[in-house]
Design a protein around this motif. Structure first.
Motif, mmCIF file in Angstrom:
data_model
loop_
_atom_site.group_PDB
_atom_site.id
_atom_site.type_symbol
_atom_site.label_atom_id
_atom_site.label_comp_id
_atom_site.label_asym_id
_atom_site.label_seq_id
_atom_site.Cartn_x
_atom_site.Cartn_y
_atom_site.Cartn_z
ATOM 1 N N ASN A 1 0.857 -1.201 0.142
ATOM 2 C CA ASN A 1 -0.074 -0.084 -0.122
ATOM 3 C C ASN A 1 0.908 1.315 -0.133
ATOM 4 O O ASN A 1 1.866 1.190 0.729
ATOM 5 C CB ASN A 1 -0.818 -0.056 1.186
ATOM 6 N N LEU A 2 0.314 2.243 -0.586
ATOM 7 C CA LEU A 2 0.976 3.667 -0.553
ATOM 8 C C LEU A 2 0.293 4.418 0.238
ATOM 9 O O LEU A 2 -0.971 4.542 0.517
ATOM 10 C CB LEU A 2 1.071 4.073 -1.960
ATOM 11 N N GLN A 3 1.026 5.291 1.192
ATOM 12 C CA GLN A 3 0.546 5.826 2.358
ATOM 13 C C GLN A 3 -0.011 7.514 1.598
ATOM 14 O O GLN A 3 0.709 7.958 0.794
ATOM 15 C CB GLN A 3 1.145 6.228 3.429
ATOM 16 N N VAL A 4 -0.790 7.968 2.262
ATOM 17 C CA VAL A 4 -1.282 9.487 1.770
ATOM 18 C C VAL A 4 -0.338 10.489 2.503
ATOM 19 O O VAL A 4 -0.200 10.390 3.700
ATOM 20 C CB VAL A 4 -2.935 9.641 2.075
ATOM 21 N N ALA A 5 -0.053 11.439 1.766
ATOM 22 C CA ALA A 5 0.915 12.579 2.417
ATOM 23 C C ALA A 5 -0.045 13.492 3.125
ATOM 24 O O ALA A 5 -0.723 14.431 2.500
ATOM 25 C CB ALA A 5 1.564 13.204 1.244
ATOM 26 N N SER A 6 -0.429 13.012 4.463
ATOM 27 C CA SER A 6 -1.390 13.906 5.013
ATOM 28 C C SER A 6 -1.005 15.310 5.320
ATOM 29 O O SER A 6 -1.958 16.014 5.287
ATOM 30 C CB SER A 6 -1.470 13.218 6.556
ATOM 31 N N ASP A 7 0.213 15.728 5.466
ATOM 32 C CA ASP A 7 0.698 17.088 5.499
ATOM 33 C C ASP A 7 0.518 17.883 4.249
ATOM 34 O O ASP A 7 -0.218 18.876 4.398
ATOM 35 C CB ASP A 7 2.140 17.179 5.989
#
Length: 144
Positions: A3-9
């Motif tokens: 899975n690729l994680q979302v860039a929350s910042d």
């Protein structure tokens, strides 16, 4: 692959401008550009011997916008994509062909032969890419 994680910042930064909206579930389910690219992006990351937890993605979908909106969003997004630790991958589906999109132009006749739909779409897409490469707000809208 993983899975690729979302860039929350980055998501929080863009969302705080109050210029973005969330797409509804139906639109999200019909959209396919990201889901086609994420496995390839993940493979490239892994091939570079980087683990997927070290990379974040931020999907942004842009629909039909006018020149003023194009310039406004360009200025907003510029701050994020100019960071040295951000890689920007742009995916576009210039030609939504078919009844569903109310777009079925007849290919022009080239000399005495009717161009194939494939040739016609390729030419239209190339013209769209050329207009984007100009990096001038409004060039793509004019192309449309």
């Amino acid at each position: 692959l993983g899975n690729l994680q979302v860039a929350s910042d980055l998501r929080k930064s863009l969302w705080s401008t109050n210029e973005f909206t969330l797409m509804d579930q139906k639109t999200d389910e019909e959209e396919h550009s990201g889901e086609l690219h994420y496995p390839y992006i993940a493979k490239c990351i892994l091939d570079a011997n980087v683990t997927l937890d070290k990379v974040r993605v931020l999907p942004v979908m842009v629909g039909s916008i006018n020149t003023t909106q194009e310039e406004k969003f360009g200025h907003i997004i510029r701050e994020c994509i100019s960071r040295t630790n951000v890689i920007t991958i742009v995916s576009t589906d210039f030609c939504h062909w078919g009844k569903r999109f109310q777009y079925q132009p007849t290919p022009p006749i080239d000399g005495k032969q009717l161009k194939s739909i494939f040739q016609h779409i390729s030419e239209i897409d190339r013209a769209g890419m050329d207009s984007i490469e100009m990096q001038k707000p409004g060039a793509f809208v004019t192309y449309l």
